[in-house]
Design an enzyme around this catalytic site. Structure first.
Site, mmCIF file in Angstrom:
data_model
loop_
_atom_site.group_PDB
_atom_site.id
_atom_site.type_symbol
_atom_site.label_atom_id
_atom_site.label_comp_id
_atom_site.label_asym_id
_atom_site.label_seq_id
_atom_site.Cartn_x
_atom_site.Cartn_y
_atom_site.Cartn_z
ATOM 1 C CB SER A 288 -0.898 0.014 1.239
ATOM 2 O OG SER A 288 -0.114 0.236 2.405
ATOM 3 C CB CYS A 289 0.059 4.817 -0.592
ATOM 4 S SG CYS A 289 -1.440 4.966 0.408
ATOM 5 C CB THR A 290 0.161 3.665 4.618
ATOM 6 O OG1 THR A 290 -0.856 4.618 4.304
ATOM 7 C CG2 THR A 290 0.648 3.893 6.039
ATOM 8 C CB THR A 347 -3.840 1.604 8.312
ATOM 9 O OG1 THR A 347 -2.786 1.421 7.363
ATOM 10 C CG2 THR A 347 -3.241 1.640 9.694
ATOM 11 N NE ARG A 370 -8.271 6.286 4.379
ATOM 12 C CZ ARG A 370 -8.814 5.577 3.388
ATOM 13 N NH1 ARG A 370 -9.805 6.094 2.663
ATOM 14 N NH2 ARG A 370 -8.389 4.355 3.129
#
Length: 481
Positions: A288-290, A347, A370
């Protein structure tokens, strides 16, 4: 002459030098497949002002502005060498030359520093590798922009097709328009035309076939002249090996997922574990981006200080998975308006760390909020270290990591005291360390990591695809491991 006159004269001189750099950089890229960088930032296809701003940005990292008057001699020296495909960092060349005490000329030092890319050592230019995008949403279109941008040399990766579900009237025109203009990332850099008769979008001369399919198993890519392609699945609909195997159709050699993989699908974070991908592996995930944002700095901190445990809290921009206004959603809180609320959610990044960093023994927990911004997020990484340290030591260490380590393409560093999220739209790094927000107390360190969860992540995806395609060229001067 006044100070103002001196400043303006100096600017005009530097502007002229930057202008003369552009054809040299372009020729190296087109004719030799050499990408010229400045502290990991590409100078290919950049304007005069952009080149000057990139040089000035070095002040934020290294503490002193790097001038085009310093880097131009190295660029000129490169044009005289028999270079093969590679990436060459002018910033590193200039910095290392200053520290060198042997009295070599710029030409001699440059030839020595890039010897691995010249003469008998240089690698041969490879044939372009076909790429297919399955899905054409936020990440799909940004990956498309990057692939088109990097196709300038005629080698490397070549975007051949996108696969989408059938739409209504003028479907292809609307998709081309979404590629051309983006509310966050701005205008496409180049020209886009549509050939409706042949179902093709032509972007900067790259003919991209639009294939309509509701199921991966219904497509035979060889019918479109596509061979041994890398397929990038941007839908996230299939995340395990069985589901992703549906993409292994005629013409497709490997599948790369732009979401966390499940089961035995390897999660790859470029810069950290991309070299563990086995040649025979046909299915992999870019996580994922995170995960991409936190794993490189986590590795850097563990390498130097040891990490006993940690917690990551992400303040994340809203995504298409949320509702614009309150409506039914399978997740409890994500049904509430993304544009009006801060939304607590889960997450998977913390649990994904173990796949990318199997040697890390520390337990990492995580949670996410978010918030009503469309792009750029921040991860707050709270670490208990194996030894005590100081803020100054961690600050200087992370700055050096961003400049000279193997993670310099993943980790950026900024000292600007007034930096805010929109400043990082378009960042090509996986994460950016905010030096001003860094906190250290004994064996506790808290890192604030900005990341463009759309574009920065897309850059990481393309790096993985380049690696597994065999078109990731070496960078010089070589970074000491």
């Amino acid at each position: 002459m006044t100070v103002n006159d001196d400043s303006f004269t100096n600017w005009k001189i530097r502007e002229e030098i930057a202008e003369s750099m552009i054809p040299l950089i372009g020729k190296l890229h087109r004719e030799r497949d050499v990408t010229v960088l400045l502290h990991s930032r590409s100078l290919v296809n950049k304007s005069v002002v952009s080149i000057l701003k990139t040089h000035r940005f070095a002040r934020q990292i290294a503490g002193a502005e790097l001038s085009v008057t310093e880097t131009m001699p190295f660029l000129q020296a490169l044009t005289t060498l028999d270079l093969g495909p590679s990436q060459i960092d002018l910033g590193m060349l200039a910095t290392m030359y200053k520290a060198d005490e042997r009295g070599l000329s710029v030409e001699e030092f440059t030839a020595e520093a890039v010897a691995g890319a010249t003469g008998a050592n240089k690698i041969e230019r490879r044939e372009p590798r076909d790429v297919v995008l399955y899905g054409f949403g936020r990440i799909g279109r940004l990956v498309a922009r990057l692939l088109i941008e990097k196709a300038g040399s005629g080698n490397g990766l070549r975007l051949r097709a996108i696969v989408v579900r059938g739409g209504g009237a003028q479907d292809i025109v609307k998709r081309a328009s979404l590629l051309r203009r983006d509310s966050i990332h701005g205008q496409f850099q180049g020209t886009i035309t549509v050939d409706e008769e042949h179902g093709t979008i032509v972007a900067n001369g790259n003919a991209i076939k639009v294939i309509y399919a509701d199921d991966p198993t219904s497509v035979d890519y060889t019918e479109y002249g596509i061979r041994d392609a890398i397929l990038i699945d941007n839908t996230g609909k299939w995340r395990d090996r069985e589901g992703l195997s549906r993409h292994l159709r005629p013409g497709i050699e490997k599948v790369v997922l732009t979401a966390p993989g499940k089961g035995d699908v390897p999660n790859i974070v470029h810069g950290v574990n991309h070299d563990t991908v086995k040649p025979e592996e046909r299915i992999l995930s870019c996580a994922s981006c995170t995960t991409n944002a936190i794993v490189p700095p986590l590795k850097a901190m563990d390498d130097e200080y040891g990490v006993l445990r940690g917690h990551v809290e992400t303040v994340h921009s809203f995504t298409n998975d949320q509702n614009l206004l309150d409506n039914y959603h399978k997740s409890d809180r994500r049904g509430r308006s993304a544009a009006l609320n801060m939304v607590i959610t889960e997450t998977g990044a913390a649990s994904a760390v173990a796949k990318a960093l199997p040697d890390l023994k520390a337990k990492i927990s995580g949670s996410s909020i978010r918030v009503p911004v469309p792009d750029v997020s921040i991860a707050i990484l709270n670490l208990q270290l194996a030894r005590e340290t100081t803020r100054e030591e961690v600050h200087d260490y992370l700055r050096e990591v961003s400049l000279t380590s193997p993670l310099k393409r993943q980790i950026d560093f900024i000292t600007a005291p007034d930096a805010v999220s929109s400043d990082f739209i378009g960042s090509r790094h996986a994460s950016i360390v905010d030096a001003g927000a860094l906190k250290v107390d004994g064996d506790n360190a808290i890192l604030y990591l900005w990341y463009d969860n759309e574009f920065g992540y897309s850059c990481q995806v393309v790096r993985v695809v380049q690696h597994v395609s065999g078109v990731e060229y070496p960078t010089f001067p070589a970074t000491a491991v």
